[in-house]
Design an enzyme around this catalytic site. Structure first.
Site, PDB file in Angstrom:
ATOM      1  N   GLU A 421       0.827  -1.226   0.000  1.00 30.87           N
ATOM      2  CA  GLU A 421       0.000   0.000   0.000  1.00 30.87           C
ATOM      3  C   GLU A 421       0.853   1.264   0.000  1.00 30.87           C
ATOM      4  OE1 GLU A 421      -3.346  -0.097   2.703  1.00 30.87           O
ATOM      5  OE2 GLU A 421      -3.712  -2.207   2.268  1.00 30.87           O
TER       6      GLU A 421
HETATM    7  C1  LIG Z   1       2.613  -9.748   0.492  1.00 26.82           C
HETATM    8  C2  LIG Z   1       2.338  -8.755  -0.592  1.00 26.82           C
HETATM    9  C3  LIG Z   1       1.026  -8.394  -0.858  1.00 26.82           C
HETATM   10  C4  LIG Z   1       0.746  -7.492  -1.902  1.00 26.82           C
HETATM   11  N1  LIG Z   1      -0.561  -7.248  -2.246  1.00 26.82           N
HETATM   12  C5  LIG Z   1      -0.830  -6.524  -3.371  1.00 26.82           C
HETATM   13  C6  LIG Z   1      -2.171  -6.420  -3.882  1.00 26.82           C
HETATM   14  O1  LIG Z   1      -3.121  -6.945  -3.317  1.00 26.82           O
HETATM   15  N2  LIG Z   1      -2.361  -5.736  -5.044  1.00 26.82           N
HETATM   16  C7  LIG Z   1      -1.344  -5.135  -5.717  1.00 26.82           C
HETATM   17  O2  LIG Z   1      -1.581  -4.537  -6.746  1.00 26.82           O
HETATM   18  N3  LIG Z   1      -0.059  -5.206  -5.257  1.00 26.82           N
HETATM   19  C8  LIG Z   1       0.214  -5.901  -4.113  1.00 26.82           C
HETATM   20  N4  LIG Z   1       1.507  -6.023  -3.658  1.00 26.82           N
HETATM   21  C9  LIG Z   1       2.565  -5.285  -4.322  1.00 26.82           C
HETATM   22  C10 LIG Z   1       3.075  -4.128  -3.473  1.00 26.82           C
HETATM   23  O3  LIG Z   1       2.120  -3.119  -3.444  1.00 26.82           O
HETATM   24  C11 LIG Z   1       4.421  -3.703  -4.091  1.00 26.82           C
HETATM   25  O4  LIG Z   1       5.367  -4.633  -3.641  1.00 26.82           O
HETATM   26  C12 LIG Z   1       4.825  -2.301  -3.716  1.00 26.82           C
HETATM   27  O5  LIG Z   1       3.976  -1.391  -4.345  1.00 26.82           O
HETATM   28  C13 LIG Z   1       6.250  -1.998  -4.104  1.00 26.82           C
HETATM   29  O6  LIG Z   1       6.496  -2.371  -5.414  1.00 26.82           O
HETATM   30  P1  LIG Z   1       7.788  -3.263  -5.755  1.00 26.82           P
HETATM   31  O7  LIG Z   1       7.845  -4.368  -4.772  1.00 26.82           O
HETATM   32  O8  LIG Z   1       7.750  -3.616  -7.186  1.00 26.82           O
HETATM   33  O9  LIG Z   1       8.997  -2.334  -5.449  1.00 26.82           O
HETATM   34  P2  LIG Z   1       9.711  -1.234  -6.434  1.00 26.82           P
HETATM   35  O10 LIG Z   1       8.713  -0.267  -6.921  1.00 26.82           O
HETATM   36  O11 LIG Z   1      10.494  -1.996  -7.428  1.00 26.82           O
HETATM   37  O12 LIG Z   1      10.634  -0.541  -5.398  1.00 26.82           O
HETATM   38  C14 LIG Z   1      11.804  -1.166  -4.859  1.00 26.82           C
HETATM   39  C15 LIG Z   1      12.420  -0.209  -3.839  1.00 26.82           C
HETATM   40  O13 LIG Z   1      12.729   1.041  -4.471  1.00 26.82           O
HETATM   41  C16 LIG Z   1      12.078   2.110  -3.806  1.00 26.82           C
HETATM   42  N5  LIG Z   1      11.649   3.094  -4.790  1.00 26.82           N
HETATM   43  C17 LIG Z   1      10.943   2.880  -5.919  1.00 26.82           C
HETATM   44  N6  LIG Z   1      10.739   4.025  -6.569  1.00 26.82           N
HETATM   45  C18 LIG Z   1      11.326   5.008  -5.840  1.00 26.82           C
HETATM   46  C19 LIG Z   1      11.472   6.414  -5.981  1.00 26.82           C
HETATM   47  N7  LIG Z   1      10.973   7.083  -7.016  1.00 26.82           N
HETATM   48  N8  LIG Z   1      12.143   7.091  -5.034  1.00 26.82           N
HETATM   49  C20 LIG Z   1      12.658   6.467  -3.965  1.00 26.82           C
HETATM   50  N9  LIG Z   1      12.557   5.140  -3.782  1.00 26.82           N
HETATM   51  C21 LIG Z   1      11.901   4.412  -4.700  1.00 26.82           C
HETATM   52  C22 LIG Z   1      10.895   1.481  -3.105  1.00 26.82           C
HETATM   53  O14 LIG Z   1      10.469   2.248  -1.997  1.00 26.82           O
HETATM   54  C23 LIG Z   1      11.473   0.132  -2.698  1.00 26.82           C
HETATM   55  O15 LIG Z   1      12.191   0.259  -1.516  1.00 26.82           O
HETATM   56  C24 LIG Z   1       1.806  -6.919  -2.626  1.00 26.82           C
HETATM   57  C25 LIG Z   1       3.131  -7.266  -2.329  1.00 26.82           C
HETATM   58  C26 LIG Z   1       3.401  -8.187  -1.348  1.00 26.82           C
HETATM   59  C27 LIG Z   1       4.819  -8.598  -1.115  1.00 26.82           C
END
Ligand SMILES: Cc1cc2nc3c(=O)[nH]c(=O)nc-3n(C[C@H](O)[C@H](O)[C@H](O)COP(=O)(O)OP(=O)(O)OC[C@H]3O[C@@H](n4cnc5c(N)ncnc54)[C@H](O)[C@@H]3O)c2cc1C
Length: 611
Positions: A421
């Site tokens: 979220e």
């Molecule tokens: C258990 C679980 C349940 C989930 N449930 C859902 C769901 O129901 N529906 C859904 O759609 N998604 C869901 N997700 C996805 C979740 O919302 C994403 O994991 C989250 O939005 C982060 O995306 P990412 O993991 O691809 O990280 P990335 O976007 O790849 O980011 C990786 C790291 O880089 C940082 N970062 C990225 N961009 C920037 C920036 N511009 N500036 C500074 N830092 C940055 C992030 O903060 C993070 O630390 C779930 C994930 C998990 C693990």
């Protein structure tokens, strides 16, 4: 804020542009403390409390009798009887209005229920909150047509599980760049959805889900603009496939998966709120939906306090209970005061959400950021205080005859809250963007490229008018504080600090804007420090307000002690941030990070086993 001007414009299009209701936290960044919004501390009505009490009592009995959190964690399966029992009690319709067969609970009562479940079993609380905080019920309640509500809400209230599918393998924090497409066919009567959605909670078992997909670009203001649209997709529509069930370090009992959509034919009637409004649906749903996650965190941190109180008294080492040793006691004091602050934010914002008269987008984001970070530290302290037993599984403790206290499970379950979220980093960027909004609204036409000269000049004149009236008073001493007379004497100085520090924050933010101009969005660490000051000030204000209410109700000094201690911690953090908003090590760290990414420090990795 991430990205260049084009990305900035994209985010602009998706966010709620207007501020139609007052914002407390937003005003803090402008140097204004709207005392009347915080006093008296907002609480639910007596009638609503009784509804919540009755429901939570029933829920507690059900959980104790039917849900075994350690067994769910061990097997990775949520028993069907648990889901059926929860559905029978109406737990899948807690937030669905009664006219559609739901329980019609207020936000406060819904969060009370999630808090209680979260204190007991993280997986169970995620099943329910993914369904109704971000799944189909909330966006339909907010943006659905009468037909959509009539068709779907009663089904979901009865227990049809729903999910929210936004994330993709290549798109996490930056959903505007998603790859899933929805192509109009049969003159726009239907859309064919194709693509993949990752980590969709409830996805593998959901009957209905909200799926975000790209619809054809539209030309707005002479430019082609990406369009993201929210669709209601039924699991049994041909072309929907669960490719993989994901397994995580914690929350073992949730159903979460990689879903594939191949030419899934969806009627246009299943579009939520209109073409191109998908990201807005997601953002606005989360503006309130985000309050549930910290409510679950509050549940877990209450459990940690209980475990710690018991263990730190019982466990004797070096001649006395470990809780009497200063190093342990200081952790306990930190935990209790920060738990108090988190709860103060969560219940205030939940009550505000029910009243609906304030804009709480910044406060809800602060609640999510602060709640998830605090619970993580609280669980970590609990594990440390439990020592070796904190690291041992409940089953192993039980196996050798000890009480199966599940700190190890809670630790694994809680880590994800800093990521889902909106990650902590994205939350800080979101808060920074919203905090800067009054300034950007004035200056946007000057900043964005391609604006005609006349528009730029008009924006400049507007800015001069605003800043000449707003800025000088930020320096003037205030002879009378807006501190309400009911605030206990020990907290009055803390309240005055919030007022003064808010003006300092507004000045600092303005100075940094002037100094860095468009480049400010790239100075993330600087922005994060300013955001953290704002979050701590908000937490202080909420704690003082709640302690005042509790003090008035019970005449006890307990809550004042907690609020005062929290304020002391928060002030020290705030002062340290103000002292050096930019630090030499920021640039140093960035340089080292870039060199490391370029392989310059590959020698640090010698001695590894290759895999
Ligand atoms: C258990 C679980 C349940 C989930 N449930 C859902 C769901 O129901 N529906 C859904 O759609 N998604 C869901 N997700 C996805 C979740 O919302 C994403 O994991 C989250 O939005 C982060 O995306 P990412 O993991 O691809 O990280 P990335 O976007 O790849 O980011 C990786 C790291 O880089 C940082 N970062 C990225 N961009 C920037 C920036 N511009 N500036 C500074 N830092 C940055 C992030 O903060 C993070 O630390 C779930 C994930 C998990 C693990």
């Amino acid at each position: 804020m991430p990205g260049g001007p084009e990305a900035l414009e994209g985010i602009e299009a998706a966010r709620e542009a207007k501020w139609e209701r007052p914002t407390f936290a937003g005003q803090l960044f402008l140097g204004r403390v709207f005392t009347s919004m915080l006093f008296p501390y907002a609480v639910q009505s007596e009638q609503d409390r009784q509804v919540g009490d009755a429901f939570c009592a029933e829920l507690e009995t059900f959980l104790k009798k039917n849900v075994d959190p350690d067994e769910i964690d061990r097997t990775g399966e949520m028993p069907a009887a648990v889901i059926q029992g929860l559905a029978k009690m109406g737990c899948f319709g807690m937030k669905i209005p009664k006219e559609y067969g739901g329980l019609g609970l207020s936000q406060v009562n819904y969060n009370r229920a999630i808090m209680m479940i979260g204190s007991y079993c993280g997986s169970t609380s995620v099943w329910l909150s993914a369904h109704q905080s971000i799944g189909v019920p909330q966006p339909l309640k907010m943006f659905g047509t009468p037909e959509q509500k009539k068709k779907y809400l009663p089904r979901m209230a009865a227990g049809a599980v729903s999910a929210f599918a936004l994330t993709e393998p290549d798109v996490g924090s930056d959903p505007a760049n998603m790859a899933t497409t929805a192509t109009p066919v049969e003159e726009g009567a239907y859309y064919l959805i194709s693509g993949q959605k990752l980590w969709c909670t409830n996805g593998p078992v959901a009957e209905v889900m909200v799926v975000m997909a790209k619809t054809p670009e539209r030309t707005i203001g002479g430019k082609a603009r990406k369009q993201i649209t929210a669709f209601i997709v039924e699991r049994n529509m041909p072309g929907v496939e669960v490719v993989h069930r994901c397994d995580f370090m914690g929350l073992k009992g949730i159903q979460n998966g990689l879903l594939k959509f191949t030419n899934v034919k969806v009627p246009k009637e299943n579009i939520i709120w209109g073409l191109g409004r998908g990201l807005k649906v997601a953002l606005m749903t989360l503006n309130t939906g985000r309050l549930t996650l910290p409510a679950g965190c509050v549940g877990a941190s209450k459990r940690c306090l209980q475990i710690t109180r018991d263990w730190a008294q019982k466990r004797k080492q070096w001649g006395g209970p470990i809780g009497r040793h200063e190093a342990v006691a200081s952790k306990i004091g930190w935990m209790a005061s920060h738990h108090f602050a988190t709860e103060s934010i969560v219940w205030l914002c939940s009550a505000w959400a029910d009243r609906g008269d304030f804009d709480i987008r910044i406060e809800a984001a602060m609640a999510k950021l602060f709640g998830s970070e605090m619970v993580w530290s609280i669980v970590d302290h609990t594990l440390q205080i439990r020592g070796g037993r904190g690291y041992e599984t409940a089953a192993s403790l039980k196996g050798r005859g000890e009480q199966p206290i599940p700190v190890e499970r809670i630790y694994r379950d809680m880590r994800i809250n800093l990521i889902i979220e909106g990650t902590s980093e994205i939350m800080r960027l979101f808060i920074a963007r919203e905090a800067l909004d009054p300034h950007l609204q004035l200056a946007f036409d000057m900043i964005l490229p391609g604006r005609p000269m006349r528009q730029r000049i008009r924006a400049a004149v507007r800015s001069v008018g605003f800043y000449s009236l707003w800025y000088p008073p930020l320096w003037l001493p205030r002879f009378s504080s807006g501190c309400p007379k009911e605030v206990p004497p020990r907290l009055r100085g803390q309240w005055r600090y919030v007022e003064g520090a808010s003006r300092r924050l507004a000045r600092a933010l303005f100075h940094q804007m002037v100094k860095h101009q468009q480049k400010l969005e790239k100075r993330q660490i600087l922005l994060f420090r300013l955001v953290d000051i704002g979050v701590d000030l908000f937490a202080m204000a909420c704690s003082i307000s709640r302690a005042t209410m509790l003090h008035q109700q019970g005449g006890t000094e307990n809550s004042v002690d907690l609020a005062e201690l929290f304020c002391r911690y928060a002030r020290r953090r705030i002062e340290s941030q103000f002292d050096q908003l930019s630090r030499p090590e920021d640039r140093g760290a960035y340089r080292v990070a870039q060199d490391l990414l370029d392989g310059e420090y590959i020698w640090l990795e010698t001695g590894l086993v290759d895999y």
